[in-house]
Design a protein around this motif. Sequence first.
Motif, PDB file in Angstrom:
ATOM      1  N   LYS A  56      28.548  53.900  67.345  1.00  0.00           N
ATOM      2  CA  LYS A  56      28.203  54.598  66.389  1.00  0.00           C
ATOM      3  C   LYS A  56      29.142  53.490  65.315  1.00  0.00           C
ATOM      4  CE  LYS A  56      29.420  59.249  65.343  1.00  0.00           C
ATOM      5  NZ  LYS A  56      30.829  60.272  65.745  1.00  0.00           N
ATOM      6  N   ILE A  57      30.326  52.714  65.410  1.00  0.00           N
ATOM      7  CA  ILE A  57      30.930  52.418  64.685  1.00  0.00           C
ATOM      8  C   ILE A  57      29.806  50.908  64.016  1.00  0.00           C
ATOM      9  CG2 ILE A  57      32.659  50.526  64.347  1.00  0.00           C
ATOM     10  CD1 ILE A  57      34.360  51.562  67.040  1.00  0.00           C
ATOM     11  N   ILE A  58      29.498  50.637  64.702  1.00  0.00           N
ATOM     12  CA  ILE A  58      27.918  49.393  64.179  1.00  0.00           C
ATOM     13  C   ILE A  58      27.291  50.044  63.255  1.00  0.00           C
ATOM     14  CG2 ILE A  58      26.515  47.685  64.674  1.00  0.00           C
ATOM     15  CD1 ILE A  58      28.278  46.740  67.385  1.00  0.00           C
ATOM     16  N   GLU A  59      26.814  51.005  64.048  1.00  0.00           N
ATOM     17  CA  GLU A  59      25.577  51.612  62.417  1.00  0.00           C
ATOM     18  C   GLU A  59      26.417  51.977  61.199  1.00  0.00           C
ATOM     19  OE1 GLU A  59      23.461  54.487  64.718  1.00  0.00           O
ATOM     20  OE2 GLU A  59      22.957  53.388  66.361  1.00  0.00           O
ATOM     21  N   HIS A  60      27.443  52.906  61.472  1.00  0.00           N
ATOM     22  CA  HIS A  60      28.168  53.163  60.294  1.00  0.00           C
ATOM     23  C   HIS A  60      28.698  52.260  59.332  1.00  0.00           C
ATOM     24  CE1 HIS A  60      31.951  55.544  58.791  1.00  0.00           C
ATOM     25  NE2 HIS A  60      31.108  55.110  57.681  1.00  0.00           N
ATOM     26  N   TYR A  61      29.063  50.397  59.622  1.00  0.00           N
ATOM     27  CA  TYR A  61      29.384  49.247  59.567  1.00  0.00           C
ATOM     28  C   TYR A  61      28.358  48.967  58.357  1.00  0.00           C
ATOM     29  CZ  TYR A  61      30.179  44.530  57.875  1.00  0.00           C
ATOM     30  OH  TYR A  61      29.935  42.913  57.284  1.00  0.00           O
ATOM     31  N   GLU A  62      27.222  48.755  59.155  1.00  0.00           N
ATOM     32  CA  GLU A  62      25.922  48.483  58.366  1.00  0.00           C
ATOM     33  C   GLU A  62      25.293  50.015  56.885  1.00  0.00           C
ATOM     34  OE1 GLU A  62      23.609  48.171  61.720  1.00  0.00           O
ATOM     35  OE2 GLU A  62      23.764  46.577  62.961  1.00  0.00           O
ATOM     36  N   GLN A  63      25.196  50.309  57.552  1.00  0.00           N
ATOM     37  CA  GLN A  63      25.336  51.661  55.860  1.00  0.00           C
ATOM     38  C   GLN A  63      25.862  51.576  54.809  1.00  0.00           C
ATOM     39  OE1 GLN A  63      22.922  53.560  56.058  1.00  0.00           O
ATOM     40  NE2 GLN A  63      22.980  53.785  54.249  1.00  0.00           N
ATOM     41  N   LEU A  64      27.661  51.116  55.519  1.00  0.00           N
ATOM     42  CA  LEU A  64      28.780  50.681  54.568  1.00  0.00           C
ATOM     43  C   LEU A  64      28.233  49.711  53.835  1.00  0.00           C
ATOM     44  CD1 LEU A  64      31.778  51.734  56.411  1.00  0.00           C
ATOM     45  CD2 LEU A  64      31.055  53.114  54.260  1.00  0.00           C
ATOM     46  N   SER A  65      27.371  48.205  54.437  1.00  0.00           N
ATOM     47  CA  SER A  65      27.445  47.159  53.903  1.00  0.00           C
ATOM     48  C   SER A  65      26.021  47.301  53.210  1.00  0.00           C
ATOM     49  CB  SER A  65      26.991  46.125  54.979  1.00  0.00           C
ATOM     50  OG  SER A  65      28.077  46.263  55.790  1.00  0.00           O
ATOM     51  N   VAL A  71      32.522  45.618  52.463  1.00  0.00           N
ATOM     52  CA  VAL A  71      33.739  46.595  53.417  1.00  0.00           C
ATOM     53  C   VAL A  71      34.498  45.689  53.424  1.00  0.00           C
ATOM     54  CG1 VAL A  71      33.148  47.921  54.991  1.00  0.00           C
ATOM     55  CG2 VAL A  71      31.484  47.170  53.547  1.00  0.00           C
ATOM     56  N   LEU A  72      35.742  46.492  53.287  1.00  0.00           N
ATOM     57  CA  LEU A  72      36.854  45.698  53.844  1.00  0.00           C
ATOM     58  C   LEU A  72      37.160  46.299  55.180  1.00  0.00           C
ATOM     59  CD1 LEU A  72      39.182  43.798  53.422  1.00  0.00           C
ATOM     60  CD2 LEU A  72      40.508  45.315  51.654  1.00  0.00           C
ATOM     61  N   MET A  73      37.081  46.236  56.633  1.00  0.00           N
ATOM     62  CA  MET A  73      38.064  47.012  57.086  1.00  0.00           C
ATOM     63  C   MET A  73      39.688  46.786  57.536  1.00  0.00           C
ATOM     64  SD  MET A  73      34.615  47.119  59.408  1.00  0.00           S
ATOM     65  CE  MET A  73      34.737  44.982  59.351  1.00  0.00           C
ATOM     66  N   GLU A  74      40.308  47.358  57.901  1.00  0.00           N
ATOM     67  CA  GLU A  74      41.978  46.914  58.445  1.00  0.00           C
ATOM     68  C   GLU A  74      41.314  47.184  59.699  1.00  0.00           C
ATOM     69  OE1 GLU A  74      46.258  48.438  58.294  1.00  0.00           O
ATOM     70  OE2 GLU A  74      44.854  49.698  57.290  1.00  0.00           O
ATOM     71  N   GLY A  75      41.875  46.356  60.643  1.00  0.00           N
ATOM     72  CA  GLY A  75      42.246  46.287  62.008  1.00  0.00           C
ATOM     73  C   GLY A  75      43.300  47.356  62.304  1.00  0.00           C
ATOM     74  N   ALA A  76      43.195  47.782  63.745  1.00  0.00           N
ATOM     75  CA  ALA A  76      44.120  48.391  64.580  1.00  0.00           C
ATOM     76  C   ALA A  76      45.113  48.477  65.387  1.00  0.00           C
ATOM     77  CB  ALA A  76      43.483  49.629  65.144  1.00  0.00           C
TER      78      ALA A  76
END
Length: 197
Positions: A56-65, A71-76
């Motif tokens: 679900k995370i990967i699909e969300h990232y691909e959609q945002l891209s 897309v800038l992601m901040e690590g946890a």
Amino acid sequence: MQSGAEIINGKLSAPDVEFYKLANPELTASYTYLFKKPCSPHLAAREEGKEIDVNKIIEHYEQLSEDNDFVLMEGAGGVIVPLRDDGYNMLNLMKDLDVPVVIVARTGVGTINHTTLTAERLIQEGVNVKGIIMNQMSIGDTKIEQDNIQMIELMTKLPVIGMIPYLENPSSAVGDSEFLENIFSKLGNIMEEDRNE
């Protein structure tokens, strides 16, 4: 994916993102998962009776891209912070997303060890590490901090691409475009280079 979320303007949101919006009001924040407990995502999810689905995370990232220029992601937390009870962690996610990474490290005592170990593990795992941003969390000894930066560059073979100085009032600083440009101009260049590769 964000833990430590709070009710802001009547809805669950991440305080970090609200702060980033002071620097860029047009920023669009998007979360696949948002948890209230301020702890490692695996525990925050468990506390809320949820399980993090990596696909679900990967699909969300691909959609945002697809929908955005970048897309800038901040690590946890750190590189090995677990996202699931089975030990799947931030490093696994970086590799699965195949994204370039910038390490953010503190400037003070202990940072040479932490930053070098983080960089070595990422490089060993084949992650595309673009550089390091130093974050001055408190006012320290400038001589020590400068030596830390030099040693980190020497030992990791990675560039320190910026330093965020200690800010007594971060809210006023993030509204200062000249201040932000001085800190992050190299980061913008690196992102552009990566996009063109």
